[in-house]
Design an enzyme around this catalytic site. Structure first.
Site, PDB file in Angstrom:
ATOM      1  N   SER A   1       0.830  -1.301   0.039  1.00 28.76           N
ATOM      2  CA  SER A   1      -0.071  -0.079   0.060  1.00 28.76           C
ATOM      3  C   SER A   1       0.929   1.041   0.076  1.00 28.76           C
ATOM      4  O   SER A   1       2.017   1.145   0.385  1.00 28.76           O
ATOM      5  CB  SER A   1      -0.997   0.045   1.272  1.00 28.76           C
ATOM      6  OG  SER A   1      -1.465   1.353   1.411  1.00 28.76           O
TER       7      SER A   1
ATOM      8  N   TYR B   1      -2.020  -0.172  10.351  1.00 26.00           N
ATOM      9  CA  TYR B   1      -1.966  -0.469   8.788  1.00 26.00           C
ATOM     10  C   TYR B   1      -0.570  -0.100   8.134  1.00 26.00           C
ATOM     11  O   TYR B   1       0.106  -1.311   7.611  1.00 26.00           O
ATOM     12  CB  TYR B   1      -3.029   0.093   8.085  1.00 26.00           C
ATOM     13  CG  TYR B   1      -3.299  -0.383   6.778  1.00 26.00           C
ATOM     14  CD1 TYR B   1      -3.600  -1.471   6.225  1.00 26.00           C
ATOM     15  CD2 TYR B   1      -2.754   0.580   5.813  1.00 26.00           C
ATOM     16  CE1 TYR B   1      -3.789  -2.067   4.963  1.00 26.00           C
ATOM     17  CE2 TYR B   1      -3.196   0.207   4.337  1.00 26.00           C
ATOM     18  CZ  TYR B   1      -3.441  -1.013   3.760  1.00 26.00           C
ATOM     19  OH  TYR B   1      -3.563  -1.556   2.683  1.00 26.00           O
TER      20      TYR B   1
END
Length: 232
Positions: free
Chosen positions: A137, A150
């Protein structure tokens, strides 16, 4: 040379789209995720697209228990490719994260993929090489409020895979980290941000297939992929 693919998080989103794109080329894919009914549906779509698929229901947080079994589902001929795609996110301030939620998210995004990749890398190197593609990501190197856990998982896995690349490139293992920007998948849940300007799962899948097809005289070590309007 034929290739065999092991894809985690293959029941939806980028994982499913990648499986279908590879199946359209006649390839064999091993689909790994928790939701077996969804996996069966993706496998049926792969068969209709012209490829073959094996369903393997497993929880990436317990990768140490099933990694060897999953590899046995790959056909012996050809090069093996691992696509680490499974992921989880519980967005919100760090101060509001529970200990259980924090541990689970790091298991899905960091610990489990590390365990699986270690097993895969040993097997691939023993066979003369292979390829690992990690769907990470943009949060791996960009700060976003509400994405502390995250981002930590993705950043940690990114760094670990850079080390793996340095350790194993001489043995024929190619490792690529892909850092997509906002992508229209289930990770956003209900009532999330507007998805109309995001990347599509199919678009990311096309990029992964391009990486897989790249000649062996080069390695794309890292690729940032953003929507046309930039980071959303």
């Amino acid at each position: 040379m034929s290739r065999q693919f092991l894809i985690t998080g293959a029941s939806s989103g980028i994982g499913a789209a990648t499986a279908l794109a590879l199946a359209a080329q006649g390839d064999h894919v091993v689909l790994v995720a928790r939701r077996v009914e969804r996996l069966v549906h993706v496998a049926e779509q792969c068969a209709h697209a012209g490829g073959t698929a094996t369903v393997f229901s497993a929880d990436v947080t317990r990768a140490a228990d099933w990694a060897e079994v999953a590899l046995s589902k790959l056909q012996p001929e050809g090069e093996w490719v691992l696509i680490n795609n499974a992921g989880a996110a519980n967005f919100g301030p760090l101060t509001e994260q529970s200990a259980e939620g924090l541990a689970h998210e790091l298991q899905v995004n960091l610990i489990g993929p590390l365990q699986l990749t270690a097993v895969f890398a040993r097997a691939a190197v023993a066979r003369g090489g292979g390829q690992v593609i990690n769907v990470l990501s943009i949060a791996a190197d960009t700060v976003f409020p509400g994405a502390a856990v995250y981002g930590a998982g993705k950043a940690g896995f990114r760094q670990a895979m850079r080390s793996l690349a340095a350790e194993s490139r001489a043995q024929g293992l190619r490792v690529t980290n892909v850092l997509p920007g906002a992508t229209d998948t289930e990770i956003w849940g209900e009532g999330g941000p507007d998805r109309s300007a995001m990347l599509t799962a199919e678009g990311v899948a096309e990029t992964l297939v391009w990486l897989i097809q790249s000649p062996k005289d080069r390695t794309v070590e890292e690729l940032r992929l953003t929507p046309p309007l930039g980071i959303l």
